[in-house]
Design a protein around this motif. Sequence first.
Motif, PDB file in Angstrom:
ATOM      1  N   ALA A   1       0.836  -1.217   0.000  1.00 26.35           N
ATOM      2  CA  ALA A   1       0.000   0.000   0.000  1.00 26.35           C
ATOM      3  C   ALA A   1       0.861   1.253   0.000  1.00 26.35           C
ATOM      4  N   VAL A   2       1.953   1.224   0.788  1.00 28.08           N
ATOM      5  CA  VAL A   2       2.868   2.375   0.842  1.00 28.08           C
ATOM      6  C   VAL A   2       3.484   2.605  -0.537  1.00 28.08           C
ATOM      7  N   GLY A   3       3.874   1.508  -1.189  1.00 35.53           N
ATOM      8  CA  GLY A   3       4.457   1.627  -2.527  1.00 35.53           C
ATOM      9  C   GLY A   3       3.478   2.189  -3.525  1.00 35.53           C
ATOM     10  N   ILE A   4       2.216   1.732  -3.464  1.00 38.49           N
ATOM     11  CA  ILE A   4       1.174   2.223  -4.382  1.00 38.49           C
ATOM     12  C   ILE A   4       0.892   3.707  -4.135  1.00 38.49           C
ATOM     13  N   LEU A   5       0.802   4.106  -2.856  1.00 30.51           N
ATOM     14  CA  LEU A   5       0.578   5.525  -2.527  1.00 30.51           C
ATOM     15  C   LEU A   5       1.718   6.389  -3.025  1.00 30.51           C
ATOM     16  N   SER A   6       2.955   5.857  -2.880  1.00 33.89           N
ATOM     17  CA  SER A   6       4.120   6.602  -3.373  1.00 33.89           C
ATOM     18  C   SER A   6       4.046   6.778  -4.885  1.00 33.89           C
ATOM     19  N   ALA A   7       3.624   5.715  -5.591  1.00 32.73           N
ATOM     20  CA  ALA A   7       3.498   5.783  -7.062  1.00 32.73           C
ATOM     21  C   ALA A   7       2.428   6.791  -7.469  1.00 32.73           C
ATOM     22  N   LEU A   8       1.292   6.797  -6.763  1.00 30.02           N
ATOM     23  CA  LEU A   8       0.213   7.740  -7.063  1.00 30.02           C
ATOM     24  C   LEU A   8       0.644   9.179  -6.826  1.00 30.02           C
ATOM     25  N   GLN A   9       1.458   9.365  -5.753  1.00 27.56           N
ATOM     26  CA  GLN A   9       1.948  10.715  -5.453  1.00 27.56           C
ATOM     27  C   GLN A   9       2.845  11.213  -6.582  1.00 27.56           C
ATOM     28  N   HIS A  10       3.742  10.323  -7.035  1.00 26.80           N
ATOM     29  CA  HIS A  10       4.634  10.722  -8.122  1.00 26.80           C
ATOM     30  C   HIS A  10       3.868  10.926  -9.423  1.00 26.80           C
ATOM     31  N   PHE A  11       2.777  10.188  -9.611  1.00 25.66           N
ATOM     32  CA  PHE A  11       1.947  10.382 -10.802  1.00 25.66           C
ATOM     33  C   PHE A  11       1.277  11.761 -10.762  1.00 25.66           C
ATOM     34  N   SER A  12       0.805  12.160  -9.547  1.00 27.92           N
ATOM     35  CA  SER A  12       0.167  13.486  -9.409  1.00 27.92           C
ATOM     36  C   SER A  12       1.172  14.603  -9.634  1.00 27.92           C
ATOM     37  N   GLU A  13       2.461  14.291  -9.369  1.00 25.35           N
ATOM     38  CA  GLU A  13       3.510  15.291  -9.584  1.00 25.35           C
ATOM     39  C   GLU A  13       3.975  15.285 -11.037  1.00 25.35           C
ATOM     40  N   GLY A  14       3.518  14.281 -11.781  1.00 24.53           N
ATOM     41  CA  GLY A  14       3.866  14.212 -13.193  1.00 24.53           C
ATOM     42  C   GLY A  14       5.188  13.562 -13.481  1.00 24.53           C
ATOM     43  N   SER A  15       5.808  12.904 -12.500  1.00 30.73           N
ATOM     44  CA  SER A  15       7.123  12.270 -12.706  1.00 30.73           C
ATOM     45  C   SER A  15       7.006  10.811 -13.154  1.00 30.73           C
ATOM     46  N   ILE A  16       5.785  10.328 -13.306  1.00 34.20           N
ATOM     47  CA  ILE A  16       5.596   8.933 -13.717  1.00 34.20           C
ATOM     48  C   ILE A  16       4.350   8.857 -14.587  1.00 34.20           C
ATOM     49  N   SER A  17       4.378   7.987 -15.603  1.00 29.02           N
ATOM     50  CA  SER A  17       3.248   7.862 -16.530  1.00 29.02           C
ATOM     51  C   SER A  17       2.166   6.963 -15.930  1.00 29.02           C
ATOM     52  N   ILE A  18       0.983   6.994 -16.580  1.00 29.01           N
ATOM     53  CA  ILE A  18      -0.131   6.175 -16.120  1.00 29.01           C
ATOM     54  C   ILE A  18       0.190   4.683 -16.239  1.00 29.01           C
ATOM     55  N   SER A  19       0.915   4.296 -17.308  1.00 31.45           N
ATOM     56  CA  SER A  19       1.305   2.888 -17.484  1.00 31.45           C
ATOM     57  C   SER A  19       2.264   2.451 -16.378  1.00 31.45           C
ATOM     58  N   GLY A  20       3.174   3.387 -15.966  1.00 31.11           N
ATOM     59  CA  GLY A  20       4.098   3.080 -14.880  1.00 31.11           C
ATOM     60  C   GLY A  20       3.374   2.868 -13.564  1.00 31.11           C
ATOM     61  N   VAL A  21       2.318   3.672 -13.317  1.00 28.45           N
ATOM     62  CA  VAL A  21       1.514   3.518 -12.088  1.00 28.45           C
ATOM     63  C   VAL A  21       0.850   2.151 -12.065  1.00 28.45           C
ATOM     64  N   PHE A  22       0.278   1.744 -13.226  1.00 30.01           N
ATOM     65  CA  PHE A  22      -0.396   0.451 -13.280  1.00 30.01           C
ATOM     66  C   PHE A  22       0.592  -0.708 -13.049  1.00 30.01           C
ATOM     67  N   ILE A  23       1.785  -0.578 -13.602  1.00 27.48           N
ATOM     68  CA  ILE A  23       2.806  -1.628 -13.405  1.00 27.48           C
ATOM     69  C   ILE A  23       3.176  -1.736 -11.928  1.00 27.48           C
ATOM     70  N   ILE A  24       3.368  -0.594 -11.262  1.00 25.64           N
ATOM     71  CA  ILE A  24       3.724  -0.604  -9.837  1.00 25.64           C
ATOM     72  C   ILE A  24       2.574  -1.168  -8.995  1.00 25.64           C
ATOM     73  N   ILE A  25       1.329  -0.791  -9.338  1.00 24.49           N
ATOM     74  CA  ILE A  25       0.168  -1.304  -8.596  1.00 24.49           C
ATOM     75  C   ILE A  25       0.083  -2.829  -8.727  1.00 24.49           C
ATOM     76  N   LEU A  26       0.329  -3.331  -9.942  1.00 19.73           N
ATOM     77  CA  LEU A  26       0.229  -4.771 -10.171  1.00 19.73           C
ATOM     78  C   LEU A  26       1.378  -5.561  -9.529  1.00 19.73           C
ATOM     79  N   LEU A  27       2.552  -4.953  -9.444  1.00 16.82           N
ATOM     80  CA  LEU A  27       3.733  -5.680  -8.958  1.00 16.82           C
ATOM     81  C   LEU A  27       4.125  -5.368  -7.510  1.00 16.82           C
ATOM     82  N   ALA A  28       3.491  -4.379  -6.895  1.00 17.20           N
ATOM     83  CA  ALA A  28       3.880  -3.990  -5.530  1.00 17.20           C
ATOM     84  C   ALA A  28       3.735  -5.150  -4.544  1.00 17.20           C
ATOM     85  N   ALA A  29       2.610  -5.874  -4.616  1.00 18.36           N
ATOM     86  CA  ALA A  29       2.390  -7.000  -3.686  1.00 18.36           C
ATOM     87  C   ALA A  29       3.377  -8.135  -3.940  1.00 18.36           C
ATOM     88  N   GLU A  30       3.824  -8.278  -5.211  1.00 22.59           N
ATOM     89  CA  GLU A  30       4.757  -9.355  -5.551  1.00 22.59           C
ATOM     90  C   GLU A  30       6.115  -9.171  -4.887  1.00 22.59           C
TER      91      GLU A  30
END
Length: 477
Positions: free
Chosen positions: A146-175
């Motif tokens: 969850a912390v990793g996903i929140l961090s990814a969403l924060q960076h997405f809101s800042e524009g430093s990561i693409s939407i595809s990158g957010v989805f990859i992190i969301i899918l792989l964070a638990a792994e």
Amino acid sequence: VNSAEIVQMAGEGVEQLETYFGRYLSQFFYALLAPLTLFLILSRIELQTALLLLLAVPLIPIVIMLVMLVAKKLLGHYFAIYYGLGDSFLEKLQGMTTLKIYQADQVAAEDMDREAERFRKITMKVLSMQLNSTSIMDIIAYGGAAVGILSALQHFSEGSISISGVFIIILLAAEFFLPMRLLGSFFHIGMNGMKASDKIFAFLDLPEAEEGSKVLEAEKLHISIENLSFSYEESRQILHSVNVEIPAHSFVSLVGVSGSGKSTIAGILMGKNKGYRGSVKINGEELKEFSSQSLLSHITLIGHRSWLFQGTVRENLLMGKSSATERQMEEALQKVNLLSFIKAQGGLDMQLLSNGSNLSGGQRQRLALARALLHDTPVYIFDEATSNIDAESEEMILQVIHDLAKRKTILLISHRLANVVDSDSICMLKNGSIAEVGTHQDLLARDGSYAELFREQEELEHFSETQRKEEKIHEEE
């Protein structure tokens, strides 16, 4: 090491070891490599989030180690009960016939129930501990994801990561956490495997007793025992300064009540009982200096429980002499008055069950003696070889022993003094020491321990014979 522990170690212990190496260790390496691999992939997308996920992963093994420290005493108690239950079960299984004879099987079953209940309770405690640790690991695993996903969403809101990158992190964070989380669930398997490996390798690493390298070559062996002492445990000494001479081609007997140390001396001469004090020499050289193979090729032991293996009579006899011809085997069977019976049952190819259970006790002992005759060694030790058999077989075996004594060195161990009256020398053991030495007539004339025991046995046998005659007369009437 007791037989129950060996059986449990060779069966369940090896199975646990296989599970440990096949499941636990493979999961362990996967749990190490998976987060590192995912970190390398996700760091290209967003380094800070990947680093955050990677740093959270070690929290799971830290929890596992903390649980192990807290539960060390509990686990020690668990494994003590676990292996104790296995030992107890196997012992009662081996002694089932005796339990049935004395109608003690119900009591034994109740004992097993109590032990099984103790094991159930300690197992529940261990599983409860595992469940609590699993809950903590789940919180860390999914919390870290969850912390990793929140961090990814924060960076997405800042524009430093693409939407595809957010989805990859969301899918792989638990792994990141699931392999280590699964490793934690294998904790019980891992502990069983480690305990099994500790026991197996501790057994394999037991030091081998030092063995000599000299080879016996002479056919005439003079055995000299001087100041021999031996104890199985430090607090229980069996032999005390025993002195015995066994000249080549002599007939020497060791007698005494049960527990006086007769069989212990036989074990020492065969190289089985190590760690004795004093001196045991063969042709002037210390017994310890000879290799066990050399001793076994010159000394044959025939006990009251010689084992017969499942297979044919031929296969059992060939153990005594692998190059024996059919004629030699038949001659050996003839000497023990067993040839006609064997021929009637199919000859040398007669099938034997395990330990010759399809033969009578006397027949088993005579077949074991025939095998020993084929071995043809300079020295023969008969350790209660006529115990628990019928009178006919006892007489036959004694006749073979007396014939062997004309050309071999014989050490006869017997609690029945009537069997040793023709010996060249009789050594009377009492409380682990030699009380008297001499011929039968000499010892009777001294009127000591030997004479007293001989008279007691003679009176008892006379009484038994009288009883049998009276019963026979009563039956006839």
